[in-house]
Every structure is written in structure tokens, then in C-alpha cells.
Design a protein around this motif. Structure first.
Motif, PDB file in Angstrom:
ATOM      1  N   ASP A  10       4.628  -5.216  -3.675  1.00 38.17           N
ATOM      2  CA  ASP A  10       5.924  -4.673  -3.286  1.00 38.17           C
ATOM      3  C   ASP A  10       6.733  -4.255  -4.511  1.00 38.17           C
ATOM      4  OD1 ASP A  10       6.962  -6.981  -4.417  1.00 38.17           O
ATOM      5  OD2 ASP A  10       7.449  -7.941  -2.495  1.00 38.17           O
ATOM      6  N   GLN A  11       7.988  -3.898  -4.289  1.00 35.26           N
ATOM      7  CA  GLN A  11       8.835  -3.371  -5.357  1.00 35.26           C
ATOM      8  C   GLN A  11       9.074  -4.382  -6.472  1.00 35.26           C
ATOM      9  OE1 GLN A  11      12.498  -1.791  -3.850  1.00 35.26           O
ATOM     10  NE2 GLN A  11      12.885  -0.534  -5.653  1.00 35.26           N
ATOM     11  N   ALA A  12       9.006  -5.660  -6.157  1.00 35.72           N
ATOM     12  CA  ALA A  12       9.207  -6.697  -7.173  1.00 35.72           C
ATOM     13  C   ALA A  12       7.911  -7.049  -7.903  1.00 35.72           C
ATOM     14  CB  ALA A  12       9.788  -7.951  -6.527  1.00 35.72           C
ATOM     15  N   GLY A  13       6.796  -6.420  -7.494  1.00 37.27           N
ATOM     16  CA  GLY A  13       5.523  -6.725  -8.121  1.00 37.27           C
ATOM     17  C   GLY A  13       4.824  -7.926  -7.518  1.00 37.27           C
ATOM     18  N   THR A  14       5.191  -8.285  -6.285  1.00 29.59           N
ATOM     19  CA  THR A  14       4.597  -9.433  -5.609  1.00 29.59           C
ATOM     20  C   THR A  14       3.566  -8.956  -4.586  1.00 29.59           C
ATOM     21  OG1 THR A  14       6.667 -10.666  -5.836  1.00 29.59           O
ATOM     22  CG2 THR A  14       5.087 -11.468  -4.200  1.00 29.59           C
ATOM     23  N   ALA A  15       2.462  -9.664  -4.497  1.00 25.34           N
ATOM     24  CA  ALA A  15       1.419  -9.296  -3.548  1.00 25.34           C
ATOM     25  C   ALA A  15       1.920  -9.419  -2.116  1.00 25.34           C
ATOM     26  CB  ALA A  15       0.190 -10.177  -3.746  1.00 25.34           C
ATOM     27  N   VAL A  16       1.622  -8.418  -1.294  1.00 28.30           N
ATOM     28  CA  VAL A  16       2.021  -8.430   0.114  1.00 28.30           C
ATOM     29  C   VAL A  16       0.809  -8.243   1.027  1.00 28.30           C
ATOM     30  CG1 VAL A  16       4.401  -7.706  -0.262  1.00 28.30           C
ATOM     31  CG2 VAL A  16       2.611  -5.974  -0.044  1.00 28.30           C
ATOM     32  N   SER A  17      -0.368  -8.479   0.486  1.00 31.90           N
ATOM     33  CA  SER A  17      -1.593  -8.351   1.271  1.00 31.90           C
ATOM     34  C   SER A  17      -2.639  -9.300   0.706  1.00 31.90           C
ATOM     35  CB  SER A  17      -2.131  -6.915   1.217  1.00 31.90           C
ATOM     36  OG  SER A  17      -2.771  -6.669  -0.031  1.00 31.90           O
ATOM     37  N   PRO A  18      -3.717  -9.534   1.434  1.00 37.31           N
ATOM     38  CA  PRO A  18      -4.841 -10.224   0.819  1.00 37.31           C
ATOM     39  C   PRO A  18      -5.528  -9.293  -0.174  1.00 37.31           C
ATOM     40  CG  PRO A  18      -5.459  -9.446   2.993  1.00 37.31           C
ATOM     41  CD  PRO A  18      -3.980  -9.159   2.840  1.00 37.31           C
ATOM     42  N   LEU A  19      -6.482  -9.828  -0.919  1.00 33.41           N
ATOM     43  CA  LEU A  19      -7.343  -8.997  -1.753  1.00 33.41           C
ATOM     44  C   LEU A  19      -8.464  -8.455  -0.870  1.00 33.41           C
ATOM     45  CD1 LEU A  19      -8.655  -7.893  -4.353  1.00 33.41           C
ATOM     46  CD2 LEU A  19      -9.689 -10.159  -4.666  1.00 33.41           C
ATOM     47  N   TYR A  20      -8.526  -7.135  -0.751  1.00 33.77           N
ATOM     48  CA  TYR A  20      -9.646  -6.492  -0.066  1.00 33.77           C
ATOM     49  C   TYR A  20     -10.754  -6.327  -1.101  1.00 33.77           C
ATOM     50  CZ  TYR A  20      -6.047  -5.405   3.420  1.00 33.77           C
ATOM     51  OH  TYR A  20      -5.041  -5.492   4.342  1.00 33.77           O
ATOM     52  N   THR A  21     -11.812  -7.116  -1.005  1.00 32.66           N
ATOM     53  CA  THR A  21     -12.790  -7.194  -2.072  1.00 32.66           C
ATOM     54  C   THR A  21     -13.770  -6.028  -2.041  1.00 32.66           C
ATOM     55  OG1 THR A  21     -14.543  -8.399  -0.898  1.00 32.66           O
ATOM     56  CG2 THR A  21     -12.698  -9.700  -1.779  1.00 32.66           C
ATOM     57  N   TRP A  22     -14.581  -5.950  -3.104  1.00 30.81           N
ATOM     58  CA  TRP A  22     -15.596  -4.901  -3.221  1.00 30.81           C
ATOM     59  C   TRP A  22     -16.686  -5.043  -2.164  1.00 30.81           C
ATOM     60  CZ3 TRP A  22     -20.761  -6.066  -4.332  1.00 30.81           C
ATOM     61  CH2 TRP A  22     -21.013  -7.392  -4.706  1.00 30.81           C
ATOM     62  N   GLN A  23     -16.770  -6.208  -1.524  1.00 31.28           N
ATOM     63  CA  GLN A  23     -17.775  -6.415  -0.485  1.00 31.28           C
ATOM     64  C   GLN A  23     -17.284  -6.010   0.906  1.00 31.28           C
ATOM     65  OE1 GLN A  23     -18.280 -10.647  -1.186  1.00 31.28           O
ATOM     66  NE2 GLN A  23     -20.206 -10.305  -2.269  1.00 31.28           N
ATOM     67  N   ASP A  24     -16.039  -5.610   1.013  1.00 26.39           N
ATOM     68  CA  ASP A  24     -15.463  -5.285   2.311  1.00 26.39           C
ATOM     69  C   ASP A  24     -16.175  -4.075   2.925  1.00 26.39           C
ATOM     70  OD1 ASP A  24     -12.868  -5.977   4.014  1.00 26.39           O
ATOM     71  OD2 ASP A  24     -13.145  -3.802   4.029  1.00 26.39           O
ATOM     72  N   GLY A  25     -16.448  -4.156   4.225  1.00 24.30           N
ATOM     73  CA  GLY A  25     -17.251  -3.130   4.870  1.00 24.30           C
ATOM     74  C   GLY A  25     -16.510  -2.120   5.701  1.00 24.30           C
ATOM     75  N   ARG A  26     -15.168  -2.080   5.613  1.00 21.44           N
ATOM     76  CA  ARG A  26     -14.437  -1.175   6.501  1.00 21.44           C
ATOM     77  C   ARG A  26     -14.746   0.291   6.221  1.00 21.44           C
ATOM     78  NH1 ARG A  26      -9.100  -3.423   6.351  1.00 21.44           N
ATOM     79  NH2 ARG A  26     -10.323  -5.237   5.729  1.00 21.44           N
ATOM     80  N   GLY A  27     -15.126   0.601   5.003  1.00 19.56           N
ATOM     81  CA  GLY A  27     -15.415   1.993   4.668  1.00 19.56           C
ATOM     82  C   GLY A  27     -16.637   2.550   5.352  1.00 19.56           C
TER      83      GLY A  27
END
Length: 457
Positions: free
Chosen positions: A86-103
Motif C-alpha cells: 500500500d501507500q505506506a509500503g506495507t504488504a496488503v496481500s500474501p506472497l504469490y510465489t513462483w510456484q503459483d499456477g493461476r497463469g
């Protein structure tokens, strides 16, 4: 003085303390990442960002409390994946890893996946798990957090947290790993993202130079570098003649080149302004041997034996046997390939006279080596840059003498094992020294003094 290198891997987090006088490792620790989050989607591979950050920062603080004279902190970690900030530089999601298959999911557009659409519409090769592929899918499915203003890799996010930055700054090695990136102009292909209404969130800023990102407790923190590039820096001192092979969870070959190269299965990954790593990856790699171990363990347990690891038993099958003897032909593409993710492996060459466990074990190791050798020949075909030294890293090689012998035979080069185990963390520390202008990458890599350094002077 000393330098710290931090590597946020998929399964472990490694931290080393390196003496900058002789580049020896004075301390190292490896933590279990343990950050994968449960998901109802079988193809989704996401991790807990706050857990990774807390575990890494706690270990770093403990090292700094007891270790004086730290001059720099270097960062690296799993490439390709992204976390939204976000604007403050804080994570607002999980880490979507290189193994993620959504692509690879066929529900992006008209029964096609993101990867298929990018290939057909733009001629772009990008694998599932690459940050831009993940982002395009998330935009189309309404999964991008409303607060998100940008995104970055997990080690870039660690750098933001340590230095108090509100916006990410990515080295070209990390930027290129996200996909939709032109390595020759060092720019993202923004027009594709605009066509899919994927801007905003804004793209991260990118630098071609190894720069200071900021300071943590008064210690310079270098910009994060990709783990492939970091592993190369942490393993190779004679880059002109060396080919690096790494076998861990996956497997990979890497060699330095002064020009961009296009070859089947090969990526040109930027290291500096003027140098690339030509990298070829086998998606299964060491997992092929691990899958075979699970196969034997499952049978042993069903037969009434204890449910215990079978690696030592598998190695005993290979002891005292001729590794060039008749064995099964195993194609170890059990996880597909970058170009063809739906591909599967195969086993042929089975006859009554070789119907033995050792033939399958040898065949699997041969298949792992053959995948990497095929990628190497693709590079040679395009560049005519054959190498004479085979440098090896990764526990998949260190712990398997038979695999080392097979690699030497297939590549027809003597194999040299990197003396330290945390190559990427060592490379991160080296990159931070380059960012601090206390080390020359050319000298470190054994390149000619007149060769371009690739960073600000």
C-alpha cells in the motif's frame, strides 16, 4: 569488516555472515520458511508475508546484537513471485510465489490461460508464477487489493521494511523475473498491462545498478538481486570459462554472456547493465529424485516396513555398480516444462534383464542430467560459447555422488563443488559490497579489467 547476506527461499530462509577480508563464512543459519497458506484452490501457492518478515528480521536482529563491524546487508530471494504493497509500503496481500499456477488456468479469456493469451496475442513467453502473469489474472478476477499501489518480490519487500521505504525499488535482475520486461531496453511492456486495465497499481521503479537501498541500524542495505544471479555471484569466480549447474528443488544451468540470447528453454536474465546470465531451468529437477523416493517409501510402508526416508537405501543400490550400465530411459519432465507446462514424464527401455530398482534410480538421475545438458546445447547452438569448467551447487548434487559422476560424464567436464552451501546468501553479500563500492564485480568474477562493470562508478 563483515557483510551479511539474506536469502528468502521458498522452503528455507538463509542468513550468512561473511568476512570481507578473505570472503570466508563466519556464521550461517537456516530457518524453516513454513509460510505456505492453506487454499481451496489446488493450483494456488501463496505464503504468509508477515510470518516471513517476522522470522527473518528476528534472526537478523539477533545476529547484529552479537556481531560487530557489519558493513553491509545484502538481500536475495525467490524470484518471479509478488506481494502487493500500500501507500505506506506495507504488504496488503500474501506472497504469490513462483510456484503459483493461476497463469495456466483456462478461465482468463475464452477458455484460455494468461500464458496462452500472452503468447498468442503478443508473442510473449511468460510462465505461470511470473509476477506479471499473476497480476493480470488477479486484475481480471478482481483479486488485487483496493489499497495496493504497487508490488514487488518478497526480498524487495524485506528491503523496504528494513529501510523504511514506502515504494519498491527493484534491481533489473528482480524486475526481469516478473515477466513482461524488455531486457535490452530495461523497461516493462506497459502497453500490454494498459490494454488489460492492469495499471494502476503502479509498476515498481527499476535500477540497472547495484545501489544502496537505504540503511538499517546504520548499516547499508543493498538493493535485492534475483536468486539466480545471487547464486552465480556466490558460486563462480571464473565466469569466462564456467558453467554453473544447480540442483535443489528445481534445477538450472547458468552462464555469463555479454549479449542477449534467444534459445529454446533459455532466458537471458540481466546481471548488470551490460551482462546477462543465460539460464535454463528444469521445473522438476531435484524433485524428480524426491518423487522416486516417495514412490519407494509408499511401497515399503504398504509392505509393512517403517514409513521412513528411503534415500540411503536408494544410494546403496548405486554403490559398486556401473553407472553407465543398461538402465531405464527416464524423461524427468514430471512437472512439465516452461514452454509446455502440460508435458509429462516417461519411462522406456525396460526389459526383463534390467528390471531392477537400480535401473530406475540410475535412469532418473540420467534424466535429470539430460534435461540440463539439452538446455546447455541450446545455448551453445546460439552463442558458440562452450565452457570448460562445470561448477556445481545445491544439496541435490552435494548429497548424491552418483549424480555428480553422471553430470561429469554427460557434460564431459570435471565437476567442482562450491565449498559453501548458502550460495545465494553469499552472492547477496557480494552484491551489497558492490553497492557500497568496496568491491568490483569484474574482479570478483575474474573478468578482464577493461570489461564493463555494469554499475555506477
Amino acid at each position: 569488516m563483515k557483510s551479511i547476506g539474506i536469502d528468502i527461499g521458498t522452503t528455507t530462509i538463509s542468513i550468512i555472515v561473511m568476512n570481507t577480508a578473505d570472503f570466508t563464512i563466519e556464521e550461517s543459519c537456516t530457518l524453516d520458511n513454513g509460510a505456505f497458506l492453506p487454499s481451496s484452490r489446488p493450483w494456488e501457492r501463496i505464503q504468509d508475508v508477515s510470518g516471513i518478515l517476522r522470522k527473518t528480521q528476528t534472526a537478523l536482529e539477533e545476529i547484529l546484537d552479537r556481531t560487530p563491524d557489519i558493513s553491509s546487508i545484502g538481500l536475495t530471494g525467490q524470484m518471479h513471485g509478488i506481494v502487493y504493497v500500500d501507500q505506506a509500503g506495507t504488504a496488503v496481500s500474501p506472497l504469490y510465489t513462483w510456484q503459483d499456477g493461476r497463469g495456466n488456468q483456462p478461465d482468463f479469456r475464452q477458455g484460455k490461460s494468461v500464458c496462452a493469451c500472452l503468447s498468442e496475442d503478443y508473442g510473449v513467453k511468460a510462465a505461470s508464477g511470473y509476477g506479471m502473469v499473476t497480476h493480470l489474472y488477479n486484475v481480471q478476477k478482481g483479486l488485487v487489493p483496493r489499497e495496493a499501489v504497487s508490488f514487488c518480490t518478497i526480498s524487495d519487500y524485506l528491503g523496504m521494511a528494513l529501510t523504511g521505504r514506502s515504494l519498491p525499488l527493484l534491481h533489473i535482475s528482480q524486475a526481469a523475473s516478473l515477466g513482461l520486461y524488455d531486457c535490452r531496453t530495461h523497461t516493462f511492456q506497459e502497453e500490454i498491462l494498459r490494454e488489460h486495465n492492469a495499471l494502476p497499481p503502479a509498476l515498481p521503479c527499476v535500477t540497472p545498478d547495484l545501489l544502496p537501498l537505504g540503511y538499517f541500524r546504520g548499516i547499508l542495505v543493498g538493493v535485492s538481486v534475483g536468486d539466480n544471479q545471487a547464486s552465480f555471484l556466490g558460486s563462480v569466480r571464473d565466469a569466462e570459462h564456467s558453467l554453473l549447474v544447480n540442483i535443489g528443488t528445481g534445477s538450472q544451468i547458468s552462464m555469463l554472456s555479454d549479449r542477449y540470447c534467444e534459445a529454446l528453454g533459455i532466458e537471458s536474465r540481466p546481471l548488470t547493465r551490460d551482462a546477462f546470465l543465460l539460464a535454463g531451468s528444469a521445473l522438476c529437477g531435484g524433485l524428480a529424485f524426491a518423487a522416486l523416493e516417495r514412490f519407494f517409501r509408499e511401497y515399503a510402508a504398504a509392505a509393512g516396513a517403517p514409513d521412513v526416508p528411503q534415500f540411503e537405501t536408494m544410494k546403496r543400490f548405486l554403490e559398486g555398480t556401473d553407472l553407465s550400465a543398461d538402465c531405464w530411459n527416464v524423461r524427468t519432465t514430471f512437472s512439465g516444462t516452461r514452454e509446455h507446462p502440460a508435458d509429462s514424464g516417461s519411462v522406456t527401455g525396460i526389459r526383463l534383464e534390467n528390471f531392477h530398482p537400480a535401473s530406475l534410480i540410475r535412469g532418473t538421475l540420467n534424466g535429470m542430467a539430460e534435461e540440463l545438458y539439452a538446455l546447455y546445447t541450446n545455448i551453445i547452438r546460439e552463442t558458440s560459447q562452450a565452457k570448460t569448467r562445470l561448477i556445481a551447487s545445491g544439496n541435490g548434487i552435494r548429497k548424491n555422488p552418483a549424480l555428480r559422476q553422471i553430470l561429469e560424464s554427460r557434460f564431459q567436464m570435471p565437476l567442482e563443488i562450491v565449498p559453501h552451501q548458502e550460495e545465494a546468501a553469499v552472492g547477496a553479500a557480494i552484491a551489497s559490497l558492490a553497492a557500497a563500492k568496496t568491491l568490483s564485480l569484474n574482479q570478483w568474477l575474474g573478468l578482464a579489467a577493461g570489461a564493463p562493470e555494469g554499475g555506477e562508478q
